[in-house]
Design a protein around this motif. Structure first.
Motif, PDB file in Angstrom:
ATOM      1  N   GLY B  76      -4.655 -13.281   0.297  1.00  0.00           N
ATOM      2  CA  GLY B  76      -5.767 -12.776  -0.241  1.00  0.00           C
ATOM      3  C   GLY B  76      -6.593 -11.749   0.901  1.00  0.00           C
ATOM      4  N   PHE B  77      -6.687 -12.536   1.994  1.00  0.00           N
ATOM      5  CA  PHE B  77      -7.306 -11.870   3.191  1.00  0.00           C
ATOM      6  C   PHE B  77      -6.461 -10.758   3.773  1.00  0.00           C
ATOM      7  N   ILE B  78      -4.992 -10.858   3.748  1.00  0.00           N
ATOM      8  CA  ILE B  78      -4.081  -9.797   4.098  1.00  0.00           C
ATOM      9  C   ILE B  78      -4.408  -8.693   3.247  1.00  0.00           C
ATOM     10  N   GLY B  79      -4.485  -8.821   1.895  1.00  0.00           N
ATOM     11  CA  GLY B  79      -4.706  -7.823   0.960  1.00  0.00           C
ATOM     12  C   GLY B  79      -6.054  -7.244   1.318  1.00  0.00           C
ATOM     13  N   LEU B  80      -7.106  -7.905   1.591  1.00  0.00           N
ATOM     14  CA  LEU B  80      -8.444  -7.283   2.036  1.00  0.00           C
ATOM     15  C   LEU B  80      -8.230  -5.948   3.130  1.00  0.00           C
ATOM     16  N   GLY B  81      -7.595  -6.588   4.259  1.00  0.00           N
ATOM     17  CA  GLY B  81      -7.461  -5.759   5.234  1.00  0.00           C
ATOM     18  C   GLY B  81      -6.295  -4.362   4.835  1.00  0.00           C
ATOM     19  N   GLU B 135      -6.104 -15.423  -5.513  1.00  0.00           N
ATOM     20  CA  GLU B 135      -5.563 -14.795  -6.833  1.00  0.00           C
ATOM     21  C   GLU B 135      -6.562 -13.955  -7.210  1.00  0.00           C
ATOM     22  N   ILE B 136      -7.964 -14.353  -7.212  1.00  0.00           N
ATOM     23  CA  ILE B 136      -8.878 -13.334  -7.594  1.00  0.00           C
ATOM     24  C   ILE B 136      -8.825 -12.004  -6.590  1.00  0.00           C
ATOM     25  N   ILE B 137      -8.757 -12.040  -5.505  1.00  0.00           N
ATOM     26  CA  ILE B 137      -8.617 -10.867  -4.794  1.00  0.00           C
ATOM     27  C   ILE B 137      -7.346 -10.179  -5.110  1.00  0.00           C
ATOM     28  N   ARG B 138      -6.281 -10.806  -5.221  1.00  0.00           N
ATOM     29  CA  ARG B 138      -5.095 -10.110  -5.713  1.00  0.00           C
ATOM     30  C   ARG B 138      -4.967  -9.135  -6.922  1.00  0.00           C
ATOM     31  N   LYS B 145      -6.399  -0.571  -7.641  1.00  0.00           N
ATOM     32  CA  LYS B 145      -5.069   0.186  -7.433  1.00  0.00           C
ATOM     33  C   LYS B 145      -3.764  -0.453  -6.992  1.00  0.00           C
ATOM     34  N   SER B 146      -3.035   0.290  -7.969  1.00  0.00           N
ATOM     35  CA  SER B 146      -1.740  -0.754  -7.951  1.00  0.00           C
ATOM     36  C   SER B 146      -1.017  -0.363  -6.703  1.00  0.00           C
ATOM     37  N   THR B 147      -0.754   0.968  -6.367  1.00  0.00           N
ATOM     38  CA  THR B 147       0.002   1.466  -5.136  1.00  0.00           C
ATOM     39  C   THR B 147      -0.758   1.759  -4.253  1.00  0.00           C
ATOM     40  N   PHE B 236       2.174   0.079   9.881  1.00  0.00           N
ATOM     41  CA  PHE B 236       3.294  -0.104  10.282  1.00  0.00           C
ATOM     42  C   PHE B 236       4.280   0.379   9.106  1.00  0.00           C
ATOM     43  N   VAL B 237       3.813  -0.433   8.131  1.00  0.00           N
ATOM     44  CA  VAL B 237       4.949  -0.387   6.701  1.00  0.00           C
ATOM     45  C   VAL B 237       4.465   0.697   6.026  1.00  0.00           C
ATOM     46  N   ARG B 238       3.217   0.842   5.743  1.00  0.00           N
ATOM     47  CA  ARG B 238       2.501   2.134   5.397  1.00  0.00           C
ATOM     48  C   ARG B 238       2.544   2.319   3.680  1.00  0.00           C
ATOM     49  N   ASN B 239       3.183   1.108   3.065  1.00  0.00           N
ATOM     50  CA  ASN B 239       2.878   1.339   1.532  1.00  0.00           C
ATOM     51  C   ASN B 239       3.208   0.197   1.158  1.00  0.00           C
ATOM     52  N   MET B 240       2.579  -0.203  -0.210  1.00  0.00           N
ATOM     53  CA  MET B 240       2.557  -1.376  -0.655  1.00  0.00           C
ATOM     54  C   MET B 240       2.302  -1.243  -2.365  1.00  0.00           C
ATOM     55  N   THR B 241       3.278  -1.782  -3.194  1.00  0.00           N
ATOM     56  CA  THR B 241       2.784  -2.162  -4.467  1.00  0.00           C
ATOM     57  C   THR B 241       2.482  -3.091  -4.822  1.00  0.00           C
ATOM     58  N   THR B 242       1.305  -3.491  -5.025  1.00  0.00           N
ATOM     59  CA  THR B 242       0.552  -4.740  -5.234  1.00  0.00           C
ATOM     60  C   THR B 242       1.142  -5.693  -6.451  1.00  0.00           C
ATOM     61  N   ALA B 243       1.519  -4.889  -7.542  1.00  0.00           N
ATOM     62  CA  ALA B 243       1.974  -6.120  -8.342  1.00  0.00           C
ATOM     63  C   ALA B 243       3.433  -6.469  -8.259  1.00  0.00           C
ATOM     64  N   THR B 244       4.157  -5.725  -7.333  1.00  0.00           N
ATOM     65  CA  THR B 244       5.653  -6.318  -7.257  1.00  0.00           C
ATOM     66  C   THR B 244       5.722  -6.696  -5.861  1.00  0.00           C
ATOM     67  N   SER B 245       4.912  -6.535  -4.791  1.00  0.00           N
ATOM     68  CA  SER B 245       5.146  -6.973  -3.704  1.00  0.00           C
ATOM     69  C   SER B 245       4.750  -8.500  -3.439  1.00  0.00           C
TER      70      SER B 245
END
Lengths: 311, 339
Positions: B76-81, B135-138, B145-147, B236-245
């Motif tokens: 969750g903390f990674i997601g915040l960043g 889980e709350i954060i995710r 925003k999903s992507t 570094f990676v530059r994109n993330m789809t939150t639902a599937t990542s």
């Protein structure tokens, strides 16, 4: 409105059953082996794959195919306890957690190797209404409306009540149950009292594996797509149910497991009112936040007793 | 040992700063070799990815190894960043330094909140509760925003345009600086206070160590490290789809926990090595061997077996294996010298 609300509640019946089974399994392991079993979900998925393979490739109906699936779950559980935990050198609680995590990796790797990697896996509920040519739902007219219950969820409710009821009776009255309770309270003392704690923990792991597979088959029968990680959400909810109800008793987590899906559907039901129309997207967020608040107010859980710590 | 002759090289190698500089030099050299075409760029990309997880893991190492607090909220903390980076850089067009400061601020707030929770709830309960928080954060991020996708074409840091290579160096320098800060921290009174708290909260309190202060500090630091990891991931990676990542799910939190345990919970270098085992070895080496290319499922199995074997037979992790191995070599050498 009342009928619609009752229909919504009946819709959560299946997830209540699944979460309750998983939560009981998690609690059993937590109390006898003092670890959270992260492999609970993947062992369940493994067993479910066996059932699905028997159904898809050999046409074995699910209510028979579930038996080999459960046996695989039991064997996987026994393997964890007898082969891994017992041979480890002074593995502590966190170490055990990591071992179950490593097991998740192994099972996630093993499933595609054994069963291939198909797009979708055919599956059916215990009682297939299409084959029997009947409607999948029971419709009960009440409160000036109709309450819709799927037959699958009623069958699952019956299975859950029988299985968990039997387990609770065993815990209370059987010698194994006494052993489990003694081991849960203090493993070392239990051993001194002549309880074979090895057998107790091994049997607990076996039962946990079986419950997991049963829950997975019920979940997949409800129409959820089978994948290696399809039980992860259930597992996370089972852990949360465990602390919501309190791990200090056996019935606490089951009560927690009832609360989480019911609360989620109640929040979801609010979307029927115009003022809350956008709420369904925030469903799980609201439920988890509510749960967090409850746990902060009562750290020992809804029905738990506070644990006194010796210095 | 006092009678032994002074060995300047060995003394230098025991200095944490020298170790970090050596590590940085080696990693930078690999990137330069890759630019020269001697090493495949996918190898260096995997290396950069692994170093991002190393940033997250060394923060967790302080939390678990030094403060004895288990958290499963890392993801969750990674997601915040990551989301802070996306909104500040992509949506508002602000520079990287602002994104860094925002990430810092957000993660400090969350770290303080979790720290306060940890004063009330302990052990596995705390772990599961932080899992709930993640889980709350995710879920929250997924609804917002999903992507998320970052375009670095006009992002500059100190006047340098950030591309693939610069992002790699950014990750490397961040890891080195954080590693240096951490190694200073754990050898300071703060680190010793945390260790005392881990061994016995009651005894630590009797010695005048404030549980609140050090638990909050431990959680704030590990949350900051995790959020910086998320920020670096977006750079570094530059994109993330939150639902599937899987980055923001329980599996990441568990993998980080696993890396810290199999690396040796009290050793930042061991932890870095643990991250390499869990994340790096798959993408850098195993995925090159034809057998594993044909059966990618075996890679996850190998990692799983390795984790289980290490925990079963070396509870101290790779730090212990390494110490035993060097001890064994030294004993052999001494015997050889005597004979």
């Amino acid at each position: 409105m009342a009928a619609a609300f009752l229909s919504t509640l009946c819709g959560t019946l299946l997830s209540v059953c699944i979460t309750a089974m998983a939560a009981f399994a998690v609690t059993l392991i937590f109390k006898t082996s003092t670890t959270t079993n992260f492999a609970q979900g993947s062992i369940a998925a493994l067993g479910c794959y066996v059932t699905a393979e028997l159904f898809g490739a050999y046409g074995v109906p699910v209510f028979i195919g579930v038996i080999p699936g459960v046996i695989v779950g039991v064997l996987a559980g026994l393997f964890v306890d007898i082969v891994i935990f017992r041979n480890g050198r002074n593995v502590n609680a966190v170490g055990k957690q990591i071992i179950t995590m490593g097991l998740v990796s192994i099972i996630f790797g093993a499933i595609p190797l054994i069963f291939g990697n198909p797009e979708s896996i055919p599956f059916e509920p215990f009682f297939n209404p299409q084959k029997a040519g009947v409607s999948p739902n029971f419709i009960i007219p009440a409160f000036g409306g109709e309450i819709v219950v799927t037959k699958h969820s009623l069958i699952c409710l019956a299975i859950t009540v029988v299985v968990l009821g039997a387990l609770f009776l065993l815990l209370k009255y059987s010698k194994w149950g006494l052993g489990v309770r003694a081991t849960a309270s203090n493993e070392f003392t239990a051993e001194l009292m002549g309880i074979n704690t090895h057998v107790i923990t091994a049997v607990s792991w076996g039962i946990a594996g079986a419950l997991g597979v049963l829950a997975a088959v019920m979940y997949a029968g409800g129409g959820t797509k089978i994948s290696t990680s399809f039980m992860t959400t259930v597992q996370v909810n089972a852990f949360l149910a465990g602390i919501l109800g309190g791990f200090s008793t056996f019935h606490g987590p089951v009560i927690g497991a009832v609360c989480i899906p019911v609360a989620a559907s109640c929040v979801g039901f609010l979307a029927n009112f115009p003022a809350f129309s956008g709420i369904s997207r925030w469903n799980m967020v609201i439920v988890y936040v509510l749960m967090l608040i409850v746990i902060l107010i009562r750290p020992q859980g809804l029905v738990g007793k506070p644990v006194a710590k010796k210095v | 040992m006092t009678t032994q002759k002074k060995n300047p090289v060995r003394d230098l190698m025991r200095n944490p700063l020298a170790q970090i500089l050596l590590f940085t030099a080696v990693m930078a050299l690999l990137q330069i070799l890759s630019s020269a075409g001697l090493i495949s760029s996918s190898f260096v990309y995997a290396l950069g990815n692994t170093m991002i997880y190393a940033v997250i893991a060394i923060g967790f190492c302080l939390l678990l190894g030094y403060s004895g607090l288990a958290s499963l909220g890392t993801a969750g903390f990674i997601g915040l960043g990551a989301y802070a980076a996306f909104y500040v850089i992509q949506e508002f067009g602000l520079p990287y330094t602002v994104a860094f400061l925002v990430t810092l601020a957000v993660s400090i707030v969350i770290g303080v909140v979790v720290g306060f929770i940890s004063l009330r709830i302990e052990g596995i309960y705390l772990a599961i509760l932080t899992l709930g928080l993640a889980e709350i954060i995710r879920n929250l991020l997924m609804v917002i925003k999903s992507t998320v996708k970052i375009d670095l074409s006009n992002v500059k840091l100190f006047g340098i345009q950030i591309g693939d290579r610069e992002a790699y160096f950014l990750v490397l320098v961040t890891l080195a600086v954080l590693m240096w800060l951490l190694s200073n921290l754990i050898n300071s009174p703060t680190g010793r206070a945390m260790l005392a708290m881990k061994n016995s909260t009651s005894a630590a309190q009797a010695m005048g160590i404030s549980l609140m202060k050090y638990r909050l500090l431990a959680f704030v630091i590990s949350t900051v490290f995790a959020a910086i990891g998320g920020l670096l991931y977006m750079m570094f990676v530059r994109n993330m789809t939150t639902a599937t990542s899987t980055l923001l799910t329980l599996s990441t939190s568990l993998n980080i926990l696993g890396a810290v345990i199999i690396g040796g919970a009290k050793s930042p270098w061991g932890t870095t090595f643990g991250v390499f085992i869990i994340y790096g070895i798959q993408s850098m080496f195993l995925s090159k061997i034809p057998f594993f290319v044909k059966n990618p499922a075996f890679i996850t199995m190998v990692t799983g077996v390795l984790i289980i074997l290490v925990v079963m037979f070396f509870p101290g992790g790779f730090a212990q294996i390494f110490a035993q191995f060097t001890g064994w070599v030294r004993a052999k050498l001494r015997k050889g010298a005597a004979a």
